[in-house]
Scaffold this motif. Sequence first.
Motif, mmCIF file in Angstrom:
data_model
loop_
_atom_site.group_PDB
_atom_site.id
_atom_site.type_symbol
_atom_site.label_atom_id
_atom_site.label_comp_id
_atom_site.label_asym_id
_atom_site.label_seq_id
_atom_site.Cartn_x
_atom_site.Cartn_y
_atom_site.Cartn_z
ATOM 1 N N SER A 1 -2.862 70.120 2.079
ATOM 2 C CA SER A 1 -2.451 68.880 2.747
ATOM 3 C C SER A 1 -1.000 68.961 3.201
ATOM 4 O O SER A 1 -0.646 68.479 4.283
ATOM 5 C CB SER A 1 -2.653 67.683 1.812
ATOM 6 O OG SER A 1 -1.813 67.767 0.676
ATOM 7 N N GLY A 2 -0.144 69.587 2.388
ATOM 8 C CA GLY A 2 1.256 69.728 2.778
ATOM 9 C C GLY A 2 1.413 70.578 4.023
ATOM 10 O O GLY A 2 2.208 70.248 4.915
ATOM 11 N N VAL A 3 0.641 71.662 4.100
ATOM 12 C CA VAL A 3 0.684 72.512 5.282
ATOM 13 C C VAL A 3 0.196 71.737 6.507
ATOM 14 O O VAL A 3 0.785 71.820 7.586
ATOM 15 C CB VAL A 3 -0.171 73.777 5.072
ATOM 16 C CG1 VAL A 3 -0.332 74.555 6.377
ATOM 17 C CG2 VAL A 3 0.461 74.676 4.022
ATOM 18 N N ALA A 4 -0.876 70.969 6.345
ATOM 19 C CA ALA A 4 -1.414 70.196 7.465
ATOM 20 C C ALA A 4 -0.404 69.176 7.976
ATOM 21 O O ALA A 4 -0.213 69.018 9.187
ATOM 22 C CB ALA A 4 -2.704 69.501 7.048
ATOM 23 N N LEU A 5 0.266 68.478 7.068
ATOM 24 C CA LEU A 5 1.251 67.481 7.476
ATOM 25 C C LEU A 5 2.432 68.131 8.183
ATOM 26 O O LEU A 5 2.934 67.614 9.192
ATOM 27 C CB LEU A 5 1.730 66.682 6.267
ATOM 28 C CG LEU A 5 0.707 65.714 5.663
ATOM 29 C CD1 LEU A 5 1.203 65.178 4.330
ATOM 30 C CD2 LEU A 5 0.431 64.558 6.627
ATOM 31 N N ARG A 6 2.880 69.288 7.689
ATOM 32 C CA ARG A 6 3.999 69.976 8.329
ATOM 33 C C ARG A 6 3.617 70.515 9.702
ATOM 34 O O ARG A 6 4.463 70.586 10.600
ATOM 35 C CB ARG A 6 4.497 71.125 7.454
ATOM 36 C CG ARG A 6 5.173 70.703 6.174
ATOM 37 C CD ARG A 6 5.991 71.842 5.567
ATOM 38 N NE ARG A 6 5.190 73.029 5.318
ATOM 39 C CZ ARG A 6 4.477 73.229 4.215
ATOM 40 N NH1 ARG A 6 4.433 72.279 3.285
ATOM 41 N NH2 ARG A 6 3.794 74.350 4.042
ATOM 42 N N SER A 7 2.370 70.889 9.874
ATOM 43 C CA SER A 7 1.943 71.499 11.128
ATOM 44 C C SER A 7 1.919 70.499 12.269
ATOM 45 O O SER A 7 1.846 70.895 13.432
ATOM 46 C CB SER A 7 0.562 72.143 10.963
ATOM 47 O OG SER A 7 0.620 73.186 10.005
ATOM 48 N N GLY A 8 1.973 69.210 11.951
ATOM 49 C CA GLY A 8 2.075 68.201 12.996
ATOM 50 C C GLY A 8 3.446 68.134 13.628
ATOM 51 O O GLY A 8 3.639 67.485 14.654
ATOM 52 N N GLY A 9 4.403 68.824 13.026
ATOM 53 C CA GLY A 9 5.763 68.847 13.565
ATOM 54 C C GLY A 9 6.388 67.474 13.557
ATOM 55 O O GLY A 9 6.277 66.720 12.584
ATOM 56 N N ARG B 1 5.465 65.057 15.355
ATOM 57 C CA ARG B 1 4.467 64.060 15.763
ATOM 58 C C ARG B 1 3.356 64.015 14.715
ATOM 59 O O ARG B 1 2.306 64.635 14.888
ATOM 60 C CB ARG B 1 3.873 64.412 17.128
ATOM 61 C CG ARG B 1 4.852 64.356 18.280
ATOM 62 C CD ARG B 1 4.181 64.872 19.549
ATOM 63 N NE ARG B 1 2.966 64.115 19.856
ATOM 64 C CZ ARG B 1 1.943 64.622 20.540
ATOM 65 N NH1 ARG B 1 1.962 65.871 20.941
ATOM 66 N NH2 ARG B 1 0.875 63.879 20.793
ATOM 67 N N PRO B 2 3.551 63.297 13.620
ATOM 68 C CA PRO B 2 2.515 63.252 12.574
ATOM 69 C C PRO B 2 1.191 62.711 13.071
ATOM 70 O O PRO B 2 0.145 62.983 12.499
ATOM 71 C CB PRO B 2 3.139 62.345 11.505
ATOM 72 C CG PRO B 2 4.235 61.610 12.180
ATOM 73 C CD PRO B 2 4.728 62.494 13.274
ATOM 74 N N GLN B 3 1.215 61.924 14.184
ATOM 75 C CA GLN B 3 -0.037 61.403 14.714
ATOM 76 C C GLN B 3 -0.920 62.501 15.271
ATOM 77 O O GLN B 3 -2.124 62.308 15.480
ATOM 78 C CB GLN B 3 0.219 60.348 15.798
ATOM 79 C CG GLN B 3 0.815 60.877 17.099
ATOM 80 C CD GLN B 3 2.334 60.876 17.082
ATOM 81 O OE1 GLN B 3 2.938 60.985 16.025
ATOM 82 N NE2 GLN B 3 2.940 60.746 18.250
ATOM 83 N N ARG B 4 -0.367 63.697 15.467
ATOM 84 C CA ARG B 4 -1.183 64.800 15.960
ATOM 85 C C ARG B 4 -2.252 65.185 14.937
ATOM 86 O O ARG B 4 -3.283 65.735 15.300
ATOM 87 C CB ARG B 4 -0.318 66.021 16.287
ATOM 88 C CG ARG B 4 0.491 65.874 17.571
ATOM 89 C CD ARG B 4 1.066 67.193 18.012
ATOM 90 N NE ARG B 4 0.017 68.124 18.363
ATOM 91 C CZ ARG B 4 0.061 69.424 18.069
ATOM 92 N NH1 ARG B 4 1.073 69.914 17.401
ATOM 93 N NH2 ARG B 4 -0.921 70.225 18.442
ATOM 94 N N LEU B 5 -2.017 64.910 13.663
ATOM 95 C CA LEU B 5 -2.994 65.248 12.648
ATOM 96 C C LEU B 5 -4.262 64.432 12.830
ATOM 97 O O LEU B 5 -5.369 64.967 12.724
ATOM 98 C CB LEU B 5 -2.421 65.027 11.248
ATOM 99 C CG LEU B 5 -3.327 65.398 10.072
ATOM 100 C CD1 LEU B 5 -3.742 66.863 10.154
ATOM 101 C CD2 LEU B 5 -2.626 65.113 8.749
#
Length: 216
Positions: free
Chosen positions: A94-102, A104-108
């Motif tokens: 989950s931490g990796v997924a949240l960081r990967s949004g850069g 723009r967290p809405q990209r997740l």
Amino acid sequence: MAQKDTAKCILDAAEELFSERGFAETSLRNITTKAGVNLAAVNYHFGSKKSLIQAVFARFLTPFSENLAEALEAYKSRQADDGIELHGLLVLLSGVALRSGGTRPQRLDIFMRLLGLAYTQGQGHLRKFLKSEYGPVFQQYMALVTAATPELSDADRFWRIHFMLGATMFTLSGVDSLTAMAEHDLGEPTNVAQVVDQLLPFLGAGLKAPALKKSV
């Protein structure tokens, strides 16, 4: 418009339209109109609609898989001391997924809508692409999940992983509406990271639940 900017405009438009309408329902004309470019620009940068769909996924998944590979290496270096623990693996992912949004967290939530469409719409080329490009790092992750759940049969683990994925996609693909409902009903503002914090214990408990006894 510079070529790099043109490609980004096309990807932005495709990402938004695909997530809102679906892959089959979104035409290249819809995308070019929204992006303010002509069809030749799409053909030049991506070659086909299938390649454009794959590029939309790659824009999120490439940094995600790179970050996941690094996180897994760090996790495995601590494994001898801490052991393999399911909750830690879920927190890592989950931490990796949240960081990967850069920034723009809405990209997740957009990506989760797209991932849901990949499951429900006939996109065989996309599944092959995802397996080819990102399969190895996810296989590493799943090997650790398997080690953390030795009590499960392969069949039980298969179903539970997919149920977990379904719950995650449902929750995060509508996270804006969910956080608005939570703020209205609970009187407290909630962000995406806090929603994930609530979700993880639920997912972990579901995966670790005792297997049903098979009827004779």
